[in-house]
Write an enzyme that holds these catalytic residues in place. Structure first.
Site: not given
Length: 364
Positions: A99, A268
């Site tokens: 980011h 996940d």
């Protein structure tokens, strides 16, 4: 003779530190501490074990290489300790790096707090109550300063090293990070709002934003594969446009009532293991985020998802190459740069040690 050997050991200690850096220095100190004999055989083995002989004893670059090795060691010490204390931190540091670099290059602009003259990037939509790991980077910066007081290393460099070390800790693979970045003296709140990819973006939007940074579709998929580790917060997942509709029933966030504000859901099913499960889930329409499942809608991205699902080696190699490319994104032209003393603020004439201690001790 004993006096001579002691003097020789001290001399070798200083030579080793200057020429080879941390490794030879530490080996020499261990020999002194354990009162081992500094013999030609011992010295030859030590030099070989640190590749000093391959560098050439007379090369002036040896000192620089040794200094850089100490920098990498000082950062890794902090990063590994942070991940050992909280496995989630590895994904957080990779995301913090991503980011930062994705908005105007790797300039540590994301690390800056708001000031009277600019609004920082931390409260932009893609970062607010989301990016974390600031204290780890600050601690790594301080550790470098403590161990290498004459070595000036930017916060952008430390963030790049920390991301690499996080990847290495989880995957067992690695890549090379070079030093030399500098830190921006300002931040770009607007850029953070417009340049970052959100979890609700379709494939076309994702490809456009990555292409603007020089990445193709395959590289984009490799980088998004970092979703193999880490978590998403319930408040984000309860925004209907952010989540894959097929996964709504699997959440434990109470989205229809009082949202679990502190709840976390793995990106996940194995959020602390670097594996291929993320890609398998995407292929099976079980990717957590809306943006994840969009990857199947393009020929190039679909093929990359399936390739990485089937070949861990390809995933590791391509991810590492894309991270190197990411780490070399330059700051915007014309932006004032420096090497910050404290990563959360631009330099002043001096750094208040009490304020610095407070910053280092503060939570994310």
């Amino acid at each position: 003779m004993a006096s001579f050997m002691k003097q020789l050991s001290l001399v070798l200690s200083f030579i080793a530190l200057a020429l080879a850096g941390c490794a030879v220095y530490q080996n020499t100190q261990t020999a002194m501490k354990d009162q081992l004999k500094v013999t030609p055989t011992w010295l030859d083995n030590t030099l070989k074990s640190t590749n000093l002989l391959s560098l050439g004893l007379g090369k002036p670059s040896g000192g620089k290489l040794g200094d850089e090795a100490c920098v990498f060691s000082a950062v890794k010490e902090v990063v590994v300790a942070a991940i050992n204390a909280e496995a989630r931190m590895g994904a957080s540091l990779i995301r913090l790096f991503f980011h930062d670099c994705f908005v105007d290059g790797c300039d540590a602009g994301l690390l800056l707090n708001d000031t009277a003259t600019f609004t920082g990037e931390q409260t932009a939509a893609g970062n607010n109550n989301s990016v974390r790991g600031f204290a780890v980077i600050e601690q790594a910066k301080q550790n470098v300063k403590t161990q290498m007081p004459d070595m000036s290393v930017s916060c952008a460099d430390i963030l790049s090293i920390a991301a690499r070390d996080s990847f290495e800790k989880f995957s067992g693979s690695t890549y090379t990070v070079t030093l030399g970045r500098k830190d921006a003296r300002t931040a770009n709140f607007t850029g953070a709002n417009t340049q970052l990819v959100g979890p609700n973006e379709n494939l076309t939007s994702q490809l456009t934003k990555f292409a603007a940074k020089g990445f193709n579709g395959t590289e984009m998929v490799a980088l998004l594969g970092s979703h193999t580790i880490g978590f998403a917060r319930c408040p984000l997942l309860c925004i209907s446009t952010f989540i894959n509709p097929a996964r709504v029933s699997t959440l434990n966030c109470n989205c229809s009532g009082t949202v679990n504000a502190t709840g976390l859901v793995g990106l996940d099913p194995t959020p602390t293991t670097w594996d291929q499960r993320y890609f398998s889930d995407v292929v099976n329409d079980q990717g957590l985020l809306f943006s994840d499942n969009e990857l199947l809608k393009g020929n190039t991205t679909n093929a990359a998802v399936r390739r990485y699902r089937d070949a861990m080696g390809a995933f590791l190699t391509d991810f590492a190459a894309a991270m190197v490319k990411m780490s070399n994104l330059p700051p915007s032209p014309g932006v004032a740069l420096e090497i910050r003393d404290v990563c959360s603020r631009v330099n002043a004439n001096s750094v208040d040690p009490c304020e610095e201690s407070r910053l280092l001790a503060s939570p994310d």
